[in-house]
Design an enzyme around this catalytic site. Structure first.
Site, PDB file in Angstrom:
ATOM      1  N   ARG A 256      -0.426  -7.228  -7.523  1.00 34.50           N
ATOM      2  CA  ARG A 256      -0.970  -8.577  -7.643  1.00 34.50           C
ATOM      3  C   ARG A 256      -0.389  -9.324  -8.845  1.00 34.50           C
ATOM      4  O   ARG A 256      -0.054 -10.511  -8.764  1.00 34.50           O
ATOM      5  CB  ARG A 256      -2.498  -8.485  -7.779  1.00 34.50           C
ATOM      6  CG  ARG A 256      -3.184  -9.834  -7.806  1.00 34.50           C
ATOM      7  CD  ARG A 256      -3.209 -10.474  -6.459  1.00 34.50           C
ATOM      8  NE  ARG A 256      -3.540 -11.882  -6.542  1.00 34.50           N
ATOM      9  CZ  ARG A 256      -3.477 -12.714  -5.525  1.00 34.50           C
ATOM     10  NH1 ARG A 256      -3.095 -12.293  -4.355  1.00 34.50           N
ATOM     11  NH2 ARG A 256      -3.777 -13.976  -5.658  1.00 34.50           N
TER      12      ARG A 256
ATOM     13  N   ASP B 180      -6.021  -5.458  -4.604  1.00 30.73           N
ATOM     14  CA  ASP B 180      -7.322  -5.075  -4.071  1.00 30.73           C
ATOM     15  C   ASP B 180      -7.647  -5.774  -2.757  1.00 30.73           C
ATOM     16  O   ASP B 180      -7.271  -6.921  -2.545  1.00 30.73           O
ATOM     17  CB  ASP B 180      -8.437  -5.443  -5.074  1.00 30.73           C
ATOM     18  CG  ASP B 180      -8.396  -4.553  -6.305  1.00 30.73           C
ATOM     19  OD1 ASP B 180      -8.048  -3.392  -6.161  1.00 30.73           O
ATOM     20  OD2 ASP B 180      -8.711  -5.055  -7.392  1.00 30.73           O
TER      21      ASP B 180
END
Length: 438
Positions: free
Chosen positions: A97, A121
């Site tokens: 990310r 996530d």
């Protein structure tokens, strides 16, 4: 897929040192791309997500040298921009990310930045609009390849401007700030994030020669400069890990001291745990949690209504600790409503806690009501799988308080955010074993 075996209901005792802040590290490491001079960074956490980003920088041609535990030097004086258009980059970038934050520095210094759609996530949608709208406001041209899910921005010269962000995104603000420091003229960013980690980035950039004012507020004013130089920087302790240890102490009725927490940067965290009835004592720059042998009682609002704990942009309560608060509430006296506003999938791990005997009503994807057991009924050991970093640690805390032996699979998710967590827990008395898959 690695696994933890946890034997619960053991009291822990001792002190624990929080690691360097993961969310700060992802910003700071990207900033090394803004200069050809050497930058030294200390207190870098040895965790999967951070190590992946360091490897990405190496692949970009950054000279990386480990000089001690958690300390590295970085020198981006020969950046390989061709790597950005390679298949290897598409694979490396989408697995992390934080890789989105290389775009701002690359755009500012080299006139172009590319990134595949980042992963991370599975906690719900995490928009990138704020990042790219900011770059467009600075004069960049934007393109998106739908087939490859590949983003790109290019500009001959960025120009300062006024912008009102659509949300106070931490990574979005960081990315835009890193682009604006080398832009021509003045950039004003209103509705900017003002988290301590963003403040740390701004302070580091100023030491490198940037001109950023308003640090710590939601309006940043940046006067662009021609180039930046080297510096030395030290990460703050990880506030999410600190909150995790507070919750762990309460759930296991343990006396713990959390060392060197940088109290002034914790914001609402101590107060929120106090609202759950947990004693959080300040001892210098340490936190001391006494053993809660008689349990802890959730406060009500002044009018007697049920306490609601919700997330909000800083200086509000961080969304990364709502999973911990929810688990801690399962053994409190009283009830609490947990309202997770930002991510619509982050509460879905509660079914695992319900399997363990917790009394939780999942009202909708964003809200859950927890009715505490007051330790009159222990959570029961079970087998579960970690869905993301924060839920994984929350399930680990539940397992350490539960009766019996629990199994947690997919602990690689926990390793993404917590350094050597099993070794550090064993050092304070936890019965936890790691089984690596072959």
């Amino acid at each position: 897929m690695a696994t933890f075996i946890i034997e619960g209901q053991h009291q822990l005792k001792g002190s624990i040192q929080p690691q360097g802040a993961k969310n700060e590290a992802l910003q700071i490491l990207c900033a090394v791309l803004l200069t050809a001079e050497e930058i030294t960074i200390n207190n870098i956490p040895d965790i999967v997500d951070v190590n992946k980003l360091i490897d990405l920088l190496r692949n970009l041609g950054v000279k990386v040298n480990k000089i001690g535990s958690g300390s590295y030097t970085f020198k981006a004086d020969d950046v390989n921009l061709k790597y950005l258009e390679s298949e290897a980059f598409k694979q490396d970038g989408k697995g992390l990310r934080g890789s989105i934050m290389i775009v701002g520095p690359l755009l500012a210094r080299f006139g172009k930045g590319y990134i595949p759609k980042p992963g991370g996530d599975k906690i719900g949608r995490r928009r990138l609009d704020t990042h790219f709208e900011g770059f467009i406001n600075l004069g960049a041209d934007f393109r998106y390849n739908k087939e490859d899910h590949f983003y790109g921005v290019e500009a001959k010269k960025l120009k300062g401007t006024y912008m009102l962000l659509d949300e106070a995104s931490v990574t979005g603000t960081a990315n835009i700030v890193m682009a604006a420091v080398l832009a021509e003229g003045r950039t004003t960013i209103y509705n900017a994030a003002c988290e301590p980690y963003l403040q740390q980035l701004c302070k580091m950039l100023n030491r490198m020669g940037a001109k950023i004012s308003g640090v710590g507020s939601n309006m940043l004013i940046i006067d662009g400069v021609d180039k930046l130089g080297g510096t030395e920087h030290r990460m703050l302790p990880d506030m999410i890990e600190i909150g995790s240890w507070i919750g762990l102490a309460a759930m296991t009725k343990s006396e713990l001291t959390i060392k060197n927490v940088s109290w002034d940067d914790l914001g609402q965290i101590p107060n929120v745990f106090r609202k759950l009835g947990i004693t959080v004592e300040r001892q210098g720059d340490d936190i001391h949690i006494p053993a809660h042998t008689d349990g802890y009682e959730i406060q009500s609002f002044i009018d007697g209504s049920i306490l609601t704990i919700s997330d909000a942009p800083w200086p509000g309560f961080t969304p990364d600790l709502l999973s911990i608060v929810l688990v801690v509430a399962t053994q409190a006296r009283g009830s609490v409503l947990i309202h997770q506003k930002m991510f619509e999938s982050r509460l879905f791990f509660v079914d695992k806690l319900i399997d363990m005997g917790a009394k939780i009503i999942l009202c909708d994807p964003h809200r859950a009501t927890v009715i505490g057991h007051d330790f009159k009924s222990s959570l029961k050991a079970t087998t579960m799988t970690s869905p993301d970093i924060r839920a994984g640690v929350s399930l680990l805390i539940a397992a350490l308080s539960a009766k019996g032996k629990s199994t947690i699979h997919n602990i690689e998710q926990i390793d993404r955010g917590y350094e050597n967590i099993d070794e550090r827990l064993r050092a304070i008395g936890a019965k936890i074993t790691r089984i690596d898959s072959n």
